[in-house]
Design a protein around this motif. Structure first.
Motif, PDB file in Angstrom:
ATOM      1  N   GLU A 247     -29.356  12.597 -20.450  1.00 21.00           N
ATOM      2  CA  GLU A 247     -29.761  11.460 -19.609  1.00 21.00           C
ATOM      3  C   GLU A 247     -30.239  10.255 -20.405  1.00 21.00           C
ATOM      4  OE1 GLU A 247     -32.482  12.925 -16.525  1.00 21.00           O
ATOM      5  OE2 GLU A 247     -31.289  14.752 -16.577  1.00 21.00           O
ATOM      6  N   ALA A 248     -30.212  10.372 -21.725  1.00 18.88           N
ATOM      7  CA  ALA A 248     -30.685   9.242 -22.541  1.00 18.88           C
ATOM      8  C   ALA A 248     -29.611   8.163 -22.701  1.00 18.88           C
ATOM      9  CB  ALA A 248     -31.138   9.738 -23.913  1.00 18.88           C
ATOM     10  N   ILE A 249     -28.399   8.457 -22.265  1.00 17.27           N
ATOM     11  CA  ILE A 249     -27.315   7.500 -22.471  1.00 17.27           C
ATOM     12  C   ILE A 249     -27.354   6.379 -21.425  1.00 17.27           C
ATOM     13  CG2 ILE A 249     -24.799   7.217 -22.508  1.00 17.27           C
ATOM     14  CD1 ILE A 249     -25.813   8.720 -24.892  1.00 17.27           C
ATOM     15  N   ALA A 250     -27.567   6.766 -20.164  1.00 15.90           N
ATOM     16  CA  ALA A 250     -27.397   5.801 -19.068  1.00 15.90           C
ATOM     17  C   ALA A 250     -28.216   4.512 -19.246  1.00 15.90           C
ATOM     18  CB  ALA A 250     -27.702   6.469 -17.738  1.00 15.90           C
ATOM     19  N   PRO A 251     -29.515   4.578 -19.548  1.00 11.52           N
ATOM     20  CA  PRO A 251     -30.268   3.309 -19.618  1.00 11.52           C
ATOM     21  C   PRO A 251     -29.717   2.327 -20.667  1.00 11.52           C
ATOM     22  CG  PRO A 251     -31.771   5.180 -19.521  1.00 11.52           C
ATOM     23  CD  PRO A 251     -30.400   5.743 -19.704  1.00 11.52           C
ATOM     24  N   VAL A 252     -29.425   2.791 -21.873  1.00  7.84           N
ATOM     25  CA  VAL A 252     -28.928   1.850 -22.888  1.00  7.84           C
ATOM     26  C   VAL A 252     -27.490   1.413 -22.627  1.00  7.84           C
ATOM     27  CG1 VAL A 252     -30.448   2.403 -24.823  1.00  7.84           C
ATOM     28  CG2 VAL A 252     -28.384   3.752 -24.473  1.00  7.84           C
ATOM     29  N   MET A 253     -26.740   2.285 -21.970  1.00  6.93           N
ATOM     30  CA  MET A 253     -25.348   1.962 -21.660  1.00  6.93           C
ATOM     31  C   MET A 253     -25.288   0.712 -20.773  1.00  6.93           C
ATOM     32  SD  MET A 253     -22.753   4.849 -20.468  1.00  6.93           S
ATOM     33  CE  MET A 253     -21.565   4.500 -19.240  1.00  6.93           C
TER      34      MET A 253
END
Ligand code: ASP
Length: 439
Positions: A247-253
């Motif tokens: 789930e760490a990908i979505a915010p920076v994506m």
């Protein structure tokens, strides 16, 4: 230039590691926001502070206080502060923490204190401001991150703060209670902060020099992936690669901020760059596949019914039974008259599997349902696969030569991923065969 740096548990494990963190931060002035985990393991059989804190909670429930388990936590933090030569009054902070754990009787609150204490110490050591995650990270009443609210909070709060240390892993709900992400969630905090401050780079510092093509316990010579796309990382993390929380990908994506996975103990190594598709430079990787990851223990329900394809609503009715048991569907490959529903075996315990099968029988009246247990799923991921002929052939040839029986094949519609199901007993052999075929 703004960089957000997240340091994992091994980077917080003792004073030496924290000194190493300081030298990394001080080597680059743009490393302005530092997110920290709780102290992790110092050696193989050591216990993570977060695990000790869950024990504290259990002790409070059973005995009314956490004196026994908290003593071990106290000793560890006192030692770190002493070894760093800090004058911070850690005893007072620990006294208050212990009292709050006893009073609040909340597993999430207790677990969150490892990150809180780490951040207090690191802020003092670096001379940065301490900003509590509960000020900026907000969960809704279902325990889900309220992304937009959090994003606003982060961007307003840090507009006034040049340099800060923030504890990872937790936030607060609108009732004011502390809530945590799932385990490994400090990665998500780092990503949220990076998004909110509009960072140029999110550096995720850990104890390996990046993502490896596959699990080094299975293939010791597995190479580091130099560059990988967000989507590929999500596929690999979801399928069990443990370097970064899925789930760490979505915010920076959302803001196209690259993530650099780096090694605290080998800061000179380049690590892995995680980038948007259009920033991917294929010259960085020499193989058509990017990575291989897998998980054991799935169950396949193979449902067969002649003329299934002509029966309107068949799949929906099957899935509504699965949903009724609150079980997630992992994959759903289908043929003209067959449908395979792939589920995590863990979710089918205590009679759920037989009840579910009974209900499916009643609902869709299939010719038969065949149950295959002890299946491993292995994902071979690579966004270059779609454009290259022969990738699937290479993969399946390698498995045939290794004498591995493939029980299921599923290729995601993005053509980013080929997932195969094999017997649990073939899991390691299968990963080794795929790695060797492409490297
Ligand atoms: N300390 C928490 C855990 O062990 C969160 C984290 O380290 O990211 O899961």
């Amino acid at each position: 230039m703004i960089k957000v740096c997240k340091f994992g548990g091994t980077s917080m494990a003792d004073a030496n590691a924290i000194r190493q963190v300081k030298s990394i931060i001080e080597a680059d002035d743009s490393r302005r926001y530092v997110v920290v985990s709780a102290p992790g393991k110092r050696f193989k059989d050591d216990i993570k502070i977060t695990d000790m804190l869950y024990r504290c909670y259990n002790e409070v429930v059973e005995c009314g206080n956490c004196a026994k388990s908290f003593k071990i936590i106290r000793e560890r933090f006192v030692q770190i502060v002493k070894d760093l030569g800090l004058t911070l009054d850690i005893d007072a902070i620990l006294d208050k923490t212990e009292q709050e754990i006893n009073e609040k009787k909340s597993a999430d609150f207790s677990a969150s204190r490892g990150e809180y204490l780490s951040a207090r110490i690191v802020a003092d050591f670096l001379g940065f401001e301490f900003v509590d995650a509960s000020e900026v990270v907000r969960f809704d009443s279902h325990g889900k991150l309220n992304e937009d609210y959090t994003d606003d909070k982060v961007s307003n709060r840090f507009a006034k703060t040049e340099k800060a240390v923030i504890p990872g892993f937790y936030g607060k709900n609108f009732q004011g209670e502390i809530k945590t992400f799932s385990r490994g969630g400090s990665d998500i905090t780092g990503s949220i902060i990076a998004r909110g401050v509009k960072a140029d780079l999110y550096e995720n510092w850990t104890d390996v020099s990046g993502f490896l093509v596959c699990d080094p316990r299975i293939v010791p010579e597995a190479k580091v992936i130099n560059q990988i796309t967000y989507k590929e990382v999500r596929e690999l993390s979801y399928m069990g690669a443990s370097v970064l929380h899925a789930e760490a990908i979505a915010p920076v994506m959302k803001r196209r901020i690259p993530i650099n996975i780096k090694n605290t103990f080998k800061p000179q190594d380049k690590g892995t760059m995680i980038v948007p598709n259009d920033q991917y430079n294929s010259a960085e990787n020499d193989s058509v596949i990017t990575g291989i990851a897998g998980k054991k223990n799935f169950t396949v329900l193979l449902i067969e019914k002649s003329m299934m394809n002509a029966e309107v609503g068949f799949i929906r009715r099957v899935l509504s039974v699965v949903e009724h048991y609150n079980v997630c569907v992992e994959h759903l490959p289908s043929g003209i008259d067959t449908l395979s529903v792939i589920l995590e075996s863990e979710q089918l315990k205590d009679g759920v599997l037989s009840d579910m099968i009974g209900e499916i029988r009643e609902n869709v009246n299939p010719d038969y349902i065949h149950v295959i247990e002890n299946i491993s799923l292995i994902a071979t991921v690579g966004h270059g696969m779609a454009r290259r002929m022969g990738t699937a052939a290479t993969l399946f040839n390698a498995l045939a030569q290794a004498n591995i029986n493939i029980r299921m094949i599923d290729q995601g519609s993005s053509e980013l991923n080929i997932i195969i199901g094999v017997a649990n007993s073939d899991y390691e052999k299968c990963i080794r065969a795929i790695y060797n075929a492409f490297n």
